[in-house]
Write a protein that holds these residues in place. Structure first.
Motif, PDB file in Angstrom:
ATOM      1  N   VAL A 238      22.392  36.898  34.553  1.00  0.00           N
ATOM      2  CA  VAL A 238      23.748  37.178  34.074  1.00  0.00           C
ATOM      3  C   VAL A 238      24.105  38.505  33.410  1.00  0.00           C
ATOM      4  CG1 VAL A 238      25.345  36.084  32.601  1.00  0.00           C
ATOM      5  CG2 VAL A 238      23.809  34.680  33.848  1.00  0.00           C
ATOM      6  N   SER A 239      23.218  38.956  32.443  1.00  0.00           N
ATOM      7  CA  SER A 239      23.517  39.957  31.931  1.00  0.00           C
ATOM      8  C   SER A 239      23.525  41.131  32.900  1.00  0.00           C
ATOM      9  CB  SER A 239      22.384  40.548  30.759  1.00  0.00           C
ATOM     10  OG  SER A 239      21.183  40.553  31.291  1.00  0.00           O
ATOM     11  N   ASP A 240      22.715  41.482  33.718  1.00  0.00           N
ATOM     12  CA  ASP A 240      22.662  42.200  34.790  1.00  0.00           C
ATOM     13  C   ASP A 240      23.872  42.462  35.527  1.00  0.00           C
ATOM     14  OD1 ASP A 240      21.063  44.495  36.280  1.00  0.00           O
ATOM     15  OD2 ASP A 240      21.384  42.746  37.947  1.00  0.00           O
ATOM     16  N   GLN A 241      24.287  41.202  35.869  1.00  0.00           N
ATOM     17  CA  GLN A 241      25.455  40.959  36.580  1.00  0.00           C
ATOM     18  C   GLN A 241      26.619  41.620  35.803  1.00  0.00           C
ATOM     19  OE1 GLN A 241      26.506  37.020  38.018  1.00  0.00           O
ATOM     20  NE2 GLN A 241      24.597  36.647  39.036  1.00  0.00           N
ATOM     21  N   VAL A 242      26.793  41.265  34.701  1.00  0.00           N
ATOM     22  CA  VAL A 242      27.880  41.660  33.790  1.00  0.00           C
ATOM     23  C   VAL A 242      27.903  43.238  33.754  1.00  0.00           C
ATOM     24  CG1 VAL A 242      28.719  41.959  31.472  1.00  0.00           C
ATOM     25  CG2 VAL A 242      27.771  39.950  32.171  1.00  0.00           C
ATOM     26  N   VAL A 243      26.744  43.925  33.358  1.00  0.00           N
ATOM     27  CA  VAL A 243      26.856  45.268  33.393  1.00  0.00           C
ATOM     28  C   VAL A 243      27.061  46.007  34.795  1.00  0.00           C
ATOM     29  CG1 VAL A 243      25.129  47.398  32.956  1.00  0.00           C
ATOM     30  CG2 VAL A 243      25.337  45.341  31.428  1.00  0.00           C
ATOM     31  N   ASP A 244      26.437  45.222  35.752  1.00  0.00           N
ATOM     32  CA  ASP A 244      26.719  45.935  37.012  1.00  0.00           C
ATOM     33  C   ASP A 244      28.254  46.003  37.460  1.00  0.00           C
ATOM     34  OD1 ASP A 244      25.719  46.576  40.060  1.00  0.00           O
ATOM     35  OD2 ASP A 244      26.856  44.785  40.267  1.00  0.00           O
ATOM     36  N   LEU A 245      28.914  44.865  37.167  1.00  0.00           N
ATOM     37  CA  LEU A 245      30.482  44.847  37.422  1.00  0.00           C
ATOM     38  C   LEU A 245      31.094  45.644  36.794  1.00  0.00           C
ATOM     39  CD1 LEU A 245      32.574  43.452  38.851  1.00  0.00           C
ATOM     40  CD2 LEU A 245      32.757  41.462  37.389  1.00  0.00           C
ATOM     41  N   GLU A 246      30.914  45.886  35.441  1.00  0.00           N
ATOM     42  CA  GLU A 246      31.628  46.921  34.398  1.00  0.00           C
ATOM     43  C   GLU A 246      31.273  48.319  35.118  1.00  0.00           C
ATOM     44  OE1 GLU A 246      30.779  46.109  30.491  1.00  0.00           O
ATOM     45  OE2 GLU A 246      31.695  44.088  30.490  1.00  0.00           O
ATOM     46  N   GLN A 247      30.425  48.402  35.436  1.00  0.00           N
ATOM     47  CA  GLN A 247      29.888  49.692  36.200  1.00  0.00           C
ATOM     48  C   GLN A 247      30.834  50.057  37.339  1.00  0.00           C
ATOM     49  OE1 GLN A 247      25.706  49.439  36.499  1.00  0.00           O
ATOM     50  NE2 GLN A 247      25.638  51.649  35.579  1.00  0.00           N
ATOM     51  N   GLN A 248      30.924  48.930  38.301  1.00  0.00           N
ATOM     52  CA  GLN A 248      31.972  49.253  39.539  1.00  0.00           C
ATOM     53  C   GLN A 248      33.530  49.610  39.143  1.00  0.00           C
ATOM     54  OE1 GLN A 248      30.326  49.587  42.352  1.00  0.00           O
ATOM     55  NE2 GLN A 248      28.470  49.303  40.979  1.00  0.00           N
ATOM     56  N   TYR A 306      42.688  53.037  38.724  1.00  0.00           N
ATOM     57  CA  TYR A 306      42.110  51.830  38.665  1.00  0.00           C
ATOM     58  C   TYR A 306      41.956  50.575  39.634  1.00  0.00           C
ATOM     59  CZ  TYR A 306      40.014  47.835  36.149  1.00  0.00           C
ATOM     60  OH  TYR A 306      39.134  46.852  35.892  1.00  0.00           O
ATOM     61  N   LEU A 307      43.222  50.469  39.822  1.00  0.00           N
ATOM     62  CA  LEU A 307      43.631  49.133  40.601  1.00  0.00           C
ATOM     63  C   LEU A 307      43.128  49.334  42.101  1.00  0.00           C
ATOM     64  CD1 LEU A 307      46.914  47.937  39.238  1.00  0.00           C
ATOM     65  CD2 LEU A 307      44.712  46.941  39.020  1.00  0.00           C
ATOM     66  N   SER A 308      43.142  50.779  42.638  1.00  0.00           N
ATOM     67  CA  SER A 308      42.857  50.800  44.176  1.00  0.00           C
ATOM     68  C   SER A 308      41.334  50.815  44.247  1.00  0.00           C
ATOM     69  CB  SER A 308      43.107  52.326  44.605  1.00  0.00           C
ATOM     70  OG  SER A 308      42.655  53.504  43.712  1.00  0.00           O
ATOM     71  N   ASN A 309      40.669  51.288  43.059  1.00  0.00           N
ATOM     72  CA  ASN A 309      39.186  51.016  42.986  1.00  0.00           C
ATOM     73  C   ASN A 309      38.854  49.785  42.818  1.00  0.00           C
ATOM     74  OD1 ASN A 309      36.171  51.777  42.295  1.00  0.00           O
ATOM     75  ND2 ASN A 309      36.933  50.726  40.249  1.00  0.00           N
ATOM     76  N   LEU A 310      39.811  48.703  42.076  1.00  0.00           N
ATOM     77  CA  LEU A 310      39.487  47.338  41.954  1.00  0.00           C
ATOM     78  C   LEU A 310      39.443  46.555  43.121  1.00  0.00           C
ATOM     79  CD1 LEU A 310      39.019  44.920  40.062  1.00  0.00           C
ATOM     80  CD2 LEU A 310      41.659  44.728  39.584  1.00  0.00           C
ATOM     81  N   VAL A 311      40.435  47.071  44.150  1.00  0.00           N
ATOM     82  CA  VAL A 311      40.358  46.228  45.442  1.00  0.00           C
ATOM     83  C   VAL A 311      39.129  46.418  46.095  1.00  0.00           C
ATOM     84  CG1 VAL A 311      41.354  46.815  47.953  1.00  0.00           C
ATOM     85  CG2 VAL A 311      42.928  46.791  45.921  1.00  0.00           C
ATOM     86  N   ASP A 312      38.452  47.467  45.988  1.00  0.00           N
ATOM     87  CA  ASP A 312      37.138  47.594  46.672  1.00  0.00           C
ATOM     88  C   ASP A 312      36.053  46.721  45.936  1.00  0.00           C
ATOM     89  OD1 ASP A 312      37.746  49.406  48.397  1.00  0.00           O
ATOM     90  OD2 ASP A 312      37.483  51.082  47.148  1.00  0.00           O
TER      91      ASP A 312
END
Length: 682
Positions: A238-248, A306-312
């Motif tokens: 779970v901690s890996d998922q959190v950091v990975d998503l925030e990096q994206q 930000y939001l255009s990156n969020l789409v991806d």
């Protein structure tokens, strides 16, 4: 410091003897003067530091040892000591009932404080509250089982519900802000939320790898505290998922963290954003779920990418990871209410009350610690500061770079500035909290109710006219849009800056400088665009504008060498206005002090009173020592850049432009704080 505390306690005890005992009063005055002298002396450098080489180190050299930032892991400074005094008094105040009875708003504050004091570290209560106010279909970590409703999961609806109920920005940031183009209205701002690590580089630069690793470990440790029965593999997953998503998500943040809101913002309608981002990030639907209405207003989108990156990000991220991240961010927000290690529960819980009920706490503090003598002294000092500046504006020599017409308009604006002691309508405060129910034995349910209450009030501002009292300041603050000087009630605490027993040099070097500095913001490169009524109106003529620009260039060149401090960058967005205020306030406050001396019977007794025991300094030197100690600070090693000029630079450079300082300390031409070319505006 122990000496100072003992002397101060002795002075307070003697004060209780009453005004009918002159001998006791004289003795009390001596004790208070001795205590103040010991206080000043405690911070003086223990090294052979020369005042004319580095005055900041001379007067603040011992501050880092007495108030180390490394212990709190945050900046410490002298003015923050005033806030800590306020917090300690508030803790005592919130534990007891008022003799005259508490209002309903007072009782809410005390219930919130009591529940925090008793239950802030109850992790299971936090977890139960989380699962009660959010819908995660069976809770967490059960969300990992195959029967989880993968195809039904609607991430946008979940984060909109959490925003509406708890005010937490997850994946999308939404706020109601003061419109920077039209300051008399509010505007919706949508885009990036505040990510825990901060800026883009913390998430993506290789040099911050260890920072990200520590962050990931802290997430796993918190998960273990809430779910001790889970496996180590689950914590890591779970901690890996959190950091990975925030990096994206961080890939959509600006490369330059120093850019302003205006530089990273574009104005668009919800329909335009719907067309741009489609169903992946349906802004129209998100707003409709939060406001329960279709929004046709223009929005500020920031940052632009930000939001255009969020789409991806949404398109490529598994729903399970989005769900895990969403519930983690909610749990982490509640967890931040826990009392940190090495912090007293009472002190922490006052901060919690202050964060959520700032105006109500100020009102309660004012009713318990109203100090009329401090108010009178502040008004008197303010009159002296205004009079000196008015005389400068009237004289044809002092501010000759201004045309007569502009100086006359400046005088009109100066005369219109009023002190506004921050006070609150108790009836209105009670009305604001109507319907909010808090219990002294249910902290996390209380916190959830308070977060929802605050969110509703914040979002409702969109259709309300801005109120200046919404902002909470710790020191005097000049308001451009109403041409008033706002004085916080918490600022008016006896014997911190000033007491009748102290030399007036201290009053002018502290209160005088702070008031003059704020006053000059009405006459700098920003303040000149607002007239005496607070309306946008450039009241300067072109000749005065050109003269100001040329003279301010001197300051720019003088401070330009400080692009970094101790190897760390300095990004001060309000550099010129701050420099002008710092330098001008120092001169104006000193002139006010000199005029006070001239208007008082100049006797040996007066000059003796204007000095302090334990200190071998003249009254003029004492003025500058009091001024410089306002800025005593210590920074933690973890600071990566300075958002404002560090205090050492501010103090030393302003003093190097002061001929009065040079004379007071007999600085030679070769000394560092005797600038060969002195910059001056006011």
């Amino acid at each position: 410091m122990e000496l100072w505390m003992c002397l101060l306690l002795a002075g307070c005890a003697l004060l209780s003897l009453g005004a009918t005992q002159p001998l006791a009063i004289n003795y009390t005055t001596d004790i208070l003067r001795l205590a103040k002298a010991a206080h000043i002396k405690a911070y003086l450098s223990e090294d052979e530091q020369k005042p004319c080489d580095n005055f900041y180190n001379y007067v603040c050299g011992n501050w880092p040892r007495l108030h180390p930032a490394r212990i709190k892991n945050k900046k410490t400074n002298y003015l923050e000591e005033l806030q800590e005094l306020f917090v300690r008094k508030s803790a005592d105040m919130l534990k007891t009932a008022r003799p005259g009875g508490d209002s309903s708003a007072d009782r809410l504050l005390k219930s919130f404080f009591t529940s925090c004091y008793n239950q802030a570290n109850d992790t299971q209560s936090a977890l139960r509250t989380l699962l009660q106010v959010t819908d995660f279909r069976g809770g967490w970590p059960e969300i990992r089982v195959p029967s989880w409703y993968y195809y039904e999961y609607d991430w946008l609806q979940v984060i909109a519900t959490i925003k509406r109920r708890l005010g937490i920005d997850i994946i999308i940031g939404l706020d109601v802000i003061l419109d920077y183009k039209e300051e008399h209205m509010h505007r919706l701002k949508i885009g990036a939320p505040q990510l825990p690590l901060g800026h883009r580089r913390q998430y993506l630069d290789a040099s911050y790898h260890l920072t990200r690793l520590r962050y990931q470990r802290s997430i796993a440790e918190k998960l273990q505290r809430y779910f001790p029965e889970q496996s180590q593999r689950w914590y890591e997953e779970v901690s890996d998922q959190v950091v990975d998503l925030e990096q994206q998500l961080a890939k959509g943040l600006p490369h330059n963290a120093a850019l302003t809101l205006e530089q990273t913002t574009r104005q668009r309608t919800a329909a335009e954003m719907k067309a741009a981002y489609g169903s992946y990030v349906d802004v129209s639907r998100y707003l409709q779920m939060i406001f329960n209405d279709t929004m046709y207003v223009d929005l500020y989108e920031t940052p632009e990418d930000y939001l255009s990156n969020l789409v991806d990000v949404i398109r490529l991220t598994p729903k399970m990871q989005l769900a895990n991240y969403t519930i983690w961010r909610t749990l982490d927000t509640l967890d931040q209410a826990r009392v940190p290690q090495n912090v007293q529960p009472g002190i922490w819980c006052v901060q919690m009350v202050r964060d959520h009920f700032p105006q109500q706490l100020e009102s309660l503090f004012h009713r318990n610690y109203n100090n009329m003598q401090m108010i009178n002294d502040l008004q008197s000092t303010w009159s002296d500061i205004k009079r000196v500046f008015r005389e400068q504006l009237q004289a044809s020599t002092d501010l000759h770079w201004m045309t007569l017409e502009t100086r006359q308009r400046a005088i009109a604006k100066l005369d219109a500035i009023e002190l506004q002691f921050r006070n609150h309508d108790e009836t209105q405060l009670i009305r604001q909290t109507h319907g909010l129910r808090l219990h002294p034995d249910q902290f996390y349910p209380n916190l959830a109710n308070v977060l929802q209450w605050r969110t509703q009030r914040q979002l409702a501002k969109l259709v309300e006219e801005p109120q200046l009292m919404d902002q909470v300041y710790k020191v005097p603050h000049y308001e451009l849009t109403n041409n008033k000087m706002q004085i916080p009630i918490t600022f008016l605490q006896a014997r911190f800056f000033w007491d009748p027993a102290y030399p007036n040099a201290i009053k002018y070097g502290t209160l005088g400088v702070l008031l003059a500095r704020q006053m000059l913001h009405g006459f700098d490169d920003v303040g000149r665009h607002y007239d005496r009524h607070g309306y946008r109106n450039n009241w300067w003529d072109p000749i005065s504008e050109g003269s100001y620009s040329r003279r301010s260039q001197c300051f720019q060149e003088q401070y330009a060498i400080f692009e970094d401090f101790h190897g760390k960058p300095v990004h001060d967005k309000g550099l010129i206005s701050r420099i002008v205020a710092d330098n001008g306030a120092l001169d104006i406050a000193y002139r006010a002090y000199v005029e006070w001396l001239k208007n008082t019977d100049e006797t040996s007794t007066l000059y003796q009173r204007e000095q302090l025991p334990l200190l071998d300094n003249t009254h003029n030197q004492l003025f500058y020592m009091a001024y410089a100690q306002l800025y005593c600070s210590d920074y933690p090693e973890s600071v990566e850049m300075f958002d404002e000029l560090p205090e050492q630079i501010r103090v030393n450079t302003a003093l190097s432009n002061s001929e009065h300082f040079v004379n007071a300390f007999s600085c030679s031409r070769s000394d560092k704080l005797n600038a060969r070319f002195k910059c001056a505006l006011y």
